[in-house]
Structure formats: structure tokens, C-alpha cells
Write an enzyme that holds these catalytic residues in place. Sequence first.
Site, mmCIF file in Angstrom:
data_model
loop_
_atom_site.group_PDB
_atom_site.id
_atom_site.type_symbol
_atom_site.label_atom_id
_atom_site.label_comp_id
_atom_site.label_asym_id
_atom_site.label_seq_id
_atom_site.Cartn_x
_atom_site.Cartn_y
_atom_site.Cartn_z
ATOM 1 N N ASP A 51 55.402 56.659 17.185
ATOM 2 C CA ASP A 51 54.263 57.474 16.750
ATOM 3 C C ASP A 51 53.009 56.628 16.536
ATOM 4 O O ASP A 51 53.080 55.408 16.448
ATOM 5 C CB ASP A 51 54.605 58.166 15.428
ATOM 6 C CG ASP A 51 55.445 59.405 15.642
ATOM 7 O OD1 ASP A 51 55.549 59.851 16.792
ATOM 8 O OD2 ASP A 51 56.000 59.913 14.650
ATOM 9 N N LYS A 73 48.881 60.905 19.272
ATOM 10 C CA LYS A 73 47.607 61.346 19.831
ATOM 11 C C LYS A 73 46.856 60.109 20.312
ATOM 12 O O LYS A 73 46.817 59.104 19.621
ATOM 13 C CB LYS A 73 46.811 62.018 18.711
ATOM 14 C CG LYS A 73 45.849 63.066 19.201
ATOM 15 C CD LYS A 73 45.181 63.754 18.039
ATOM 16 C CE LYS A 73 45.970 64.973 17.592
ATOM 17 N NZ LYS A 73 45.298 65.763 16.586
ATOM 18 N N MET A 188 48.626 64.311 3.890
ATOM 19 C CA MET A 188 47.833 65.139 4.812
ATOM 20 C C MET A 188 46.881 66.079 4.061
ATOM 21 O O MET A 188 46.746 67.255 4.419
ATOM 22 C CB MET A 188 48.774 65.982 5.709
ATOM 23 C CG MET A 188 49.637 65.136 6.602
ATOM 24 S SD MET A 188 50.844 66.090 7.543
ATOM 25 C CE MET A 188 52.211 66.156 6.417
HETATM 26 N N1 SAH Z 1 56.832 60.392 7.495
HETATM 27 C C1 SAH Z 1 55.646 59.846 6.891
HETATM 28 C C2 SAH Z 1 54.594 60.900 6.639
HETATM 29 C C3 SAH Z 1 54.008 61.450 7.924
HETATM 30 S S1 SAH Z 1 52.810 62.685 7.617
HETATM 31 C C4 SAH Z 1 56.016 59.116 5.602
HETATM 32 O O1 SAH Z 1 57.158 59.217 5.147
HETATM 33 O O2 SAH Z 1 55.168 58.404 5.060
HETATM 34 C C5 SAH Z 1 51.332 61.754 7.762
HETATM 35 C C6 SAH Z 1 50.710 61.555 6.400
HETATM 36 O O3 SAH Z 1 51.376 60.505 5.723
HETATM 37 C C7 SAH Z 1 49.255 61.132 6.443
HETATM 38 O O4 SAH Z 1 48.392 62.230 6.582
HETATM 39 C C8 SAH Z 1 49.115 60.493 5.077
HETATM 40 O O5 SAH Z 1 48.993 61.465 4.065
HETATM 41 C C9 SAH Z 1 50.471 59.804 4.920
HETATM 42 N N2 SAH Z 1 50.427 58.399 5.384
HETATM 43 C C10 SAH Z 1 51.110 57.843 6.386
HETATM 44 N N3 SAH Z 1 50.859 56.523 6.473
HETATM 45 C C11 SAH Z 1 49.985 56.244 5.487
HETATM 46 C C12 SAH Z 1 49.349 55.064 5.028
HETATM 47 N N4 SAH Z 1 49.538 53.875 5.618
HETATM 48 N N5 SAH Z 1 48.511 55.160 3.973
HETATM 49 C C13 SAH Z 1 48.301 56.321 3.349
HETATM 50 N N6 SAH Z 1 48.873 57.471 3.729
HETATM 51 C C14 SAH Z 1 49.718 57.435 4.783
#
Ligand code: SAH
Length: 274
Positions: A51, A73, A188
Site C-alpha cells: 500500500d 493511489k 481518517m
Molecule cells: N491499518 C492502518 C490504518 C489505515 S487507515 C493502521 O493500523 O494504522 C489510514 C489512516 O491511518 C490515515 O488516514 C491516518 O488516520 C492513519 N495513519 C496511518 N499511518 C499514519 C501515520 N504514519 N501517522 C498518522 N496517522 C497515520
Amino acid sequence: MTWQTNIVPPKGLPVFEPGWVWLVGAGPGDPGLITLHGVNALAQADVIVYDALVDTRILDMAKPHAERIFAGKRGGKPSPTQTSISERLVELAKAGHRVLRLKGGDPFVFGRGGEEALALVGAGVPFRVVPGVTAAIAGTAYAGMPATHRDANSAVTFITGHSMTGEVPDNLNWDAVTNGAPVLIFYMAIKHFGRIAEKLQECGRPADEPVAFVASATTADQKVHVCTLDTAAEVAKKVSPPAIVVVGPVVKLREQLDWLGKAAEWQAKAADPV
Ligand code: SAH
């Protein structure tokens, strides 16, 4: 260089059999946060479907000839649909590859890993799930805020600020969410945080409730913006995704526990103790 070449992985890590899919959490950014199971998967996979939020240094740990397929994307082009990703995983596994599905954070936390796993079960493809450090846990830790703290909260809630339709989730009981746990951590949620902050205040959170946006958590670009619920809508406009939003008393602990912000000072002190 602090890497020790004598690190020996624990015995008994699983063998990646051909025809299997492993759904692996890469962690939120810092490559050091992937698990040993994740590294073990990278060492054996033939194909890696990854991803957008996965750091390329993690992919560098894969076998040199492993095929790397980007499933996020890119350059304004729409991302592949969830169905097409799931179909691809099934196809690759049925062709006899060891397929590593590498996802940001944890695959089963707002990561649609459950949908992919259901598709694999439906197609009769065997799979394993390797958890990862999710953004809420790593983001709070790297911003110097314990997700729970004895004096502050005995519960924490993870919430998405974005429903399937792209709106503020309306299938949530906002009153229950607002008042259920003192600490709320949103994923998100940047786009809709103005509306979310309003809902939280309508349901009883005070206007001066501490809020922190932790953007690009655990990466070299990490940025933390601390504010209050009544100013959060304005602050959200300045925040670049990905970001989590932390609401509640633990945000205050950052004033004392921002270890990352203090690291340079501590290192300098250690090098020159007088
Ligand atoms: N599976 C992922 C979440 C995916 S949804 C997890 O467990 O973390 C995507 C959202 O995750 C983003 O919109 C944001 O809210 C959060 N996110 C993912 N990576 C991030 C990062 N490095 N810093 C802050 N938020 C993050």
C-alpha cells in the site's frame, strides 16, 4: 552504526508455503516498527502487494527478485478497487506464489484486511495474519502521550472519521462515543474534523478539551499540533495527512513526555555530561 549483525531470529518462525497469502502489518512508517514475523515474511515472499503508506525501506528487506506490486493511489490515478486487489491476491496465490500483502499499520485496524481475508476464505486460499503496530498506538507513543494513563483514562476508543461514503460516520452513536471513554483516537478524520469537533461538544465534551493532531507519525516528517476542541477545526486545515487525532487528557502528558523532541538535547547531554 548501531545495527548488530549477531541478531538471531527466534527459532520456529513459520515457513511461507507456496500458494499462501500472508496479510502483514508494516507499522505506521518507521521501518523499525515491523515485527519479526513481518521480516520473516519479507525474507520468503515471491510477490509483495503493498500500500501507499508502506516505507520503501521495508520493501528493501525483501528477496531481491521478489515482485513488488503497488496497490495504492499514485499520481492522481484512482487506487485499484478493493475487489480487484482481493482478486489479484487470489490469482497470485493460485498461481503458486508466496504472496505477501503488506499493509500500513495493522491489517485488521481500519485496513480492510478483513475484507481481503474473507475473499481468500471464499476462494479457498490459505492465509496467515501478522499484526502490525497501528497508527493510534505508535502515533501517541511517538508524540509522548500514553494511550492510557492511570490517572487519566481507563478506556480508549479508536474511531474512523470517514465512512464508506466519505462522510462523517452516521452509523455511530456519537453520544456514546463522546462519553464512553475519556480518550478518543480518530483515524481518517482530518477532512471532517470541524464537524466531528462540533459533534463532540454537542454531546458534552468541553470546548477546552485538549486535542492533538499527529501527522506522519513515526516518520522523519512527524508533526504534532496541539490545540483545543474549539480551535481544532482551524488547526485541522493546516494538517497534512496521514494523521491521527487524539482527544482527551493524555494529550497534556506530552508537555513532560515528548521524548522524541527531547532526544537531541539528551544525546548532547550524554556526549558532554558536564
Ligand atoms: N491499518 C492502518 C490504518 C489505515 S487507515 C493502521 O493500523 O494504522 C489510514 C489512516 O491511518 C490515515 O488516514 C491516518 O488516520 C492513519 N495513519 C496511518 N499511518 C499514519 C501515520 N504514519 N501517522 C498518522 N496517522 C497515520
